[in-house]
Write a protein that holds these residues in place. Structure first.
Motif, PDB file in Angstrom:
ATOM      1  N   GLY A  38       0.816  -1.214   0.000  1.00  0.00           N
ATOM      2  CA  GLY A  38       0.000   0.000   0.000  1.00  0.00           C
ATOM      3  C   GLY A  38       0.845   1.256   0.000  1.00  0.00           C
ATOM      4  N   ASN A  39       0.177   2.368  -0.260  1.00  0.00           N
ATOM      5  CA  ASN A  39       0.834   3.671  -0.292  1.00  0.00           C
ATOM      6  C   ASN A  39       0.091   4.622   0.636  1.00  0.00           C
ATOM      7  OD1 ASN A  39       0.891   6.566  -2.100  1.00  0.00           O
ATOM      8  ND2 ASN A  39       2.824   5.601  -1.609  1.00  0.00           N
ATOM      9  N   VAL A  40       0.837   5.335   1.463  1.00  0.00           N
ATOM     10  CA  VAL A  40       0.248   6.262   2.427  1.00  0.00           C
ATOM     11  C   VAL A  40      -0.084   7.580   1.718  1.00  0.00           C
ATOM     12  CG1 VAL A  40       0.556   7.442   4.628  1.00  0.00           C
ATOM     13  CG2 VAL A  40       1.599   5.189   4.264  1.00  0.00           C
ATOM     14  N   GLU A  41      -1.299   8.085   1.980  1.00  0.00           N
ATOM     15  CA  GLU A  41      -1.748   9.341   1.390  1.00  0.00           C
ATOM     16  C   GLU A  41      -2.269  10.264   2.489  1.00  0.00           C
ATOM     17  OE1 GLU A  41      -4.709   8.475  -1.471  1.00  0.00           O
ATOM     18  OE2 GLU A  41      -3.343   7.491  -2.874  1.00  0.00           O
ATOM     19  N   TYR A  85      -4.646   8.303   5.296  1.00  0.00           N
ATOM     20  CA  TYR A  85      -5.126   7.205   4.458  1.00  0.00           C
ATOM     21  C   TYR A  85      -3.979   6.287   4.055  1.00  0.00           C
ATOM     22  CZ  TYR A  85      -9.579   9.649   3.577  1.00  0.00           C
ATOM     23  OH  TYR A  85     -10.792  10.245   3.705  1.00  0.00           O
ATOM     24  N   VAL A  86      -4.312   5.004   3.862  1.00  0.00           N
ATOM     25  CA  VAL A  86      -3.425   4.053   3.189  1.00  0.00           C
ATOM     26  C   VAL A  86      -4.236   3.448   2.042  1.00  0.00           C
ATOM     27  CG1 VAL A  86      -2.125   1.904   3.332  1.00  0.00           C
ATOM     28  CG2 VAL A  86      -2.037   3.540   5.222  1.00  0.00           C
ATOM     29  N   TRP A 134       3.505   8.249   6.931  1.00  0.00           N
ATOM     30  CA  TRP A 134       3.886   9.511   6.299  1.00  0.00           C
ATOM     31  C   TRP A 134       3.436   9.512   4.844  1.00  0.00           C
ATOM     32  CZ3 TRP A 134       5.193  12.788   9.818  1.00  0.00           C
ATOM     33  CH2 TRP A 134       5.778  14.015   9.481  1.00  0.00           C
ATOM     34  N   PRO A 135       2.873  10.593   4.362  1.00  0.00           N
ATOM     35  CA  PRO A 135       2.413  10.630   2.966  1.00  0.00           C
ATOM     36  C   PRO A 135       3.521  10.240   1.985  1.00  0.00           C
ATOM     37  CG  PRO A 135       1.618  12.548   4.151  1.00  0.00           C
ATOM     38  CD  PRO A 135       2.563  11.841   5.080  1.00  0.00           C
ATOM     39  N   GLY A 136       3.156   9.364   1.035  1.00  0.00           N
ATOM     40  CA  GLY A 136       4.101   8.894   0.037  1.00  0.00           C
ATOM     41  C   GLY A 136       4.848   7.637   0.423  1.00  0.00           C
ATOM     42  N   GLN A 137       4.706   7.203   1.663  1.00  0.00           N
ATOM     43  CA  GLN A 137       5.424   6.033   2.167  1.00  0.00           C
ATOM     44  C   GLN A 137       4.769   4.737   1.673  1.00  0.00           C
ATOM     45  OE1 GLN A 137       5.132   5.709   6.452  1.00  0.00           O
ATOM     46  NE2 GLN A 137       7.188   4.872   6.625  1.00  0.00           N
ATOM     47  N   PHE A 138       5.604   3.731   1.372  1.00  0.00           N
ATOM     48  CA  PHE A 138       5.099   2.413   1.006  1.00  0.00           C
ATOM     49  C   PHE A 138       5.109   1.518   2.238  1.00  0.00           C
ATOM     50  CE2 PHE A 138       6.303   3.982  -3.171  1.00  0.00           C
ATOM     51  CZ  PHE A 138       5.246   3.538  -3.957  1.00  0.00           C
ATOM     52  N   VAL A 139       4.022   0.773   2.421  1.00  0.00           N
ATOM     53  CA  VAL A 139       3.884  -0.100   3.590  1.00  0.00           C
ATOM     54  C   VAL A 139       3.319  -1.446   3.136  1.00  0.00           C
ATOM     55  CG1 VAL A 139       3.569   1.770   5.255  1.00  0.00           C
ATOM     56  CG2 VAL A 139       1.583   0.845   4.059  1.00  0.00           C
ATOM     57  N   ASN A 140       3.540  -2.459   3.974  1.00  0.00           N
ATOM     58  CA  ASN A 140       2.926  -3.770   3.757  1.00  0.00           C
ATOM     59  C   ASN A 140       1.565  -3.774   4.445  1.00  0.00           C
ATOM     60  OD1 ASN A 140       5.223  -4.901   2.408  1.00  0.00           O
ATOM     61  ND2 ASN A 140       6.236  -5.049   4.395  1.00  0.00           N
ATOM     62  N   VAL A 141       0.536  -4.075   3.684  1.00  0.00           N
ATOM     63  CA  VAL A 141      -0.835  -3.996   4.181  1.00  0.00           C
ATOM     64  C   VAL A 141      -1.384  -5.402   4.390  1.00  0.00           C
ATOM     65  CG1 VAL A 141      -3.174  -3.217   3.674  1.00  0.00           C
ATOM     66  CG2 VAL A 141      -1.227  -1.786   3.054  1.00  0.00           C
ATOM     67  N   VAL A 142      -2.004  -5.614   5.544  1.00  0.00           N
ATOM     68  CA  VAL A 142      -2.655  -6.885   5.867  1.00  0.00           C
ATOM     69  C   VAL A 142      -4.111  -6.602   6.192  1.00  0.00           C
ATOM     70  CG1 VAL A 142      -2.708  -8.870   7.404  1.00  0.00           C
ATOM     71  CG2 VAL A 142      -0.509  -7.877   6.750  1.00  0.00           C
ATOM     72  N   ILE A 143      -5.010  -7.197   5.404  1.00  0.00           N
ATOM     73  CA  ILE A 143      -6.451  -7.055   5.644  1.00  0.00           C
ATOM     74  C   ILE A 143      -6.932  -8.319   6.346  1.00  0.00           C
ATOM     75  CG2 ILE A 143      -8.688  -6.538   4.604  1.00  0.00           C
ATOM     76  CD1 ILE A 143      -7.139  -5.711   2.076  1.00  0.00           C
ATOM     77  N   ARG A 144      -7.386  -8.195   7.571  1.00  0.00           N
ATOM     78  CA  ARG A 144      -7.881  -9.347   8.326  1.00  0.00           C
ATOM     79  C   ARG A 144      -9.361  -9.548   8.024  1.00  0.00           C
ATOM     80  NH1 ARG A 144      -4.770 -11.639  12.133  1.00  0.00           N
ATOM     81  NH2 ARG A 144      -2.791 -10.617  12.654  1.00  0.00           N
TER      82      ARG A 144
END
Length: 385
Positions: A73-76, A227-228, A295-305
């Motif tokens: 995901g990407n942080v916005e 947001y992510v 932080w805006p623009g940051q890439f993260v690993n997203v886990v949807i439970r």
């Protein structure tokens, strides 16, 4: 797929070579021992030389396993504003530090007020002049009205005087409107923050001229909340919609190289169209982000439970191997021999793989040392395993 088959066949060929070399070495050793000793081949000395493959094992466990979807995901920013000036003028001063958190309504910049103050004074003077002329025109209209009633002046003369007074009334109203416009322009000399957020760098430094609705003074990002956004493969869409209809799904954001627990938010948006190019659908989760980790623009690993699966058999993922006919594991039997057991493997979660079929809870599986194993091989469990 073809590359995977070649790798799998190569692994099996390597194992066959290893098994062949091991069997040949054992056979030659047995002949040498038989030739050098008068004892039979199954004597205790030969049995003591029996080769055992050293392995590491783990038990198949029963756990409650989360059913989840993992994507990138990407942080916005929750909200984003490019602050511009509504008048042209010289930027006089900035009242914040670049990168500073600001409150809604906080003063950010001031522009040179002098030209706008001068214009306001001019319009106020025009109003005073025109009001004086209007008062005189009204007095003349009243006097000439009596003269017209007495027949001393003509109707045309009276109408001209009365029309002049009405025109001056309109002029006074125009002067008042000009004053209001001048006051508004004067208020634009002070630029305030339209929202609470974090400022970026100055886009126009003090001393430079800002253009009307063209020059961006600074960009403000609202990061509390934040947001992510992420794209989920369309095969998970039905599940996500099903569980989202019951409750707001929990979404975790894991920051690379961050040892702290993941940030937790809620899924709040599912796009109305699947991207036909990528086969994914856009989704967005909201995080409170009180500690400003995201932080805006940051890439993260997203886990949807999505949900949890109770009473599920799991083994360490490294225990599951892939062969020509599918997935399998090596099970260590009570007599310390290895059994090649085909299994039906499910998803992998946190380093563990779900075993749908083929393995019972409590059975020991090999997690390291499979390369030297063949069905029926004797094993030696490493200490601490």
């Amino acid at each position: 797929m073809q590359g995977s088959m070649l790798i799998t066949v190569g692994i099996w060929k390597s194992r066959r070579v290893v098994w062949g070399l091991w069997a040949a070495a054992l056979f030659v050793g047995t002949l040498v021992l038989a030739g050098c000793s008068s004892k039979p081949a199954d004597s205790p000395s030969v049995q003591q030389m029996e080769f055992r493959v050293p392995v590491t094992v783990a038990k198949a466990l029963v756990k409650t396993v989360p059913v989840q979807v993992e994507v990138i995901g990407n942080v916005e920013a929750y909200s984003n504003v490019s602050v511009r000036t509504q008048i042209a003028g010289e930027v006089e001063r900035a009242y914040f530090t670049q990168g500073q958190d600001v409150k809604k309504g906080q003063l950010l910049f001031t522009l040179d007020r002098r030209p706008f103050e001068a214009a306001l004074h001019q319009y106020e003077a025009n109003l005073a002049r025109d009001r004086a002329q209007l008062a005189n025109a009204r007095a003349q209209a009243d006097r000439n009205n009596k003269l017209y009633q007495e027949g001393i002046i003509s109707k045309d003369q009276y109408e001209t005087i009365r029309t002049n007074a009405q025109a001056l009334e309109a002029t006074v109203r125009a002067d008042r409107a000009a004053i209001e416009t001048a006051k508004v322009n004067l208020s634009y000399c002070s630029v305030y923050s339209p929202l609470e957020g974090r400022t970026g760098s100055y886009q126009v430094y003090p001393g430079n001229i800002a253009k009307v609705n063209d020059s961006v003074l600074v960009v403000i990002n609202q990061i509390h909340p934040i947001y992510v956004t992420f794209a989920v493969p369309e095969q998970y869409l039905a599940q996500v919609k099903e569980f989202q209809a019951r409750r707001a799904l929990e979404v975790q954001a894991l920051i690379p190289q961050d040892t702290r627990p993941p940030a937790t938010g809620k899924l709040g948006f599912i796009d109305n169209t699947v991207d036909a190019t990528t086969g994914t659908i856009k989704m967005r989760a909201t995080f409170q982000n009180g500690d400003a980790r995201l932080w805006p623009g940051q890439f993260v690993n997203v886990v949807i439970r999505l949900t949890t699966r109770p009473h599920t058999t799991v083994v360490p993922s490294q225990a599951v191997e892939t062969g020509p006919t599918g997935k399998y594991v090596f099970v260590v039997k009570p007599d310390t021999t290895a059994e090649l057991r085909p299994v039906v493997a499910g998803e992998s979660v946190a380093g563990e793989t779900i075993i749908e079929k083929g393995l019972a809870p409590g059975e020991s599986v090999v997690t390291d040392g499979q390369l030297l194993l063949a069905p029926g091989s004797k094993v030696e469990i490493k200490k601490g395993a």
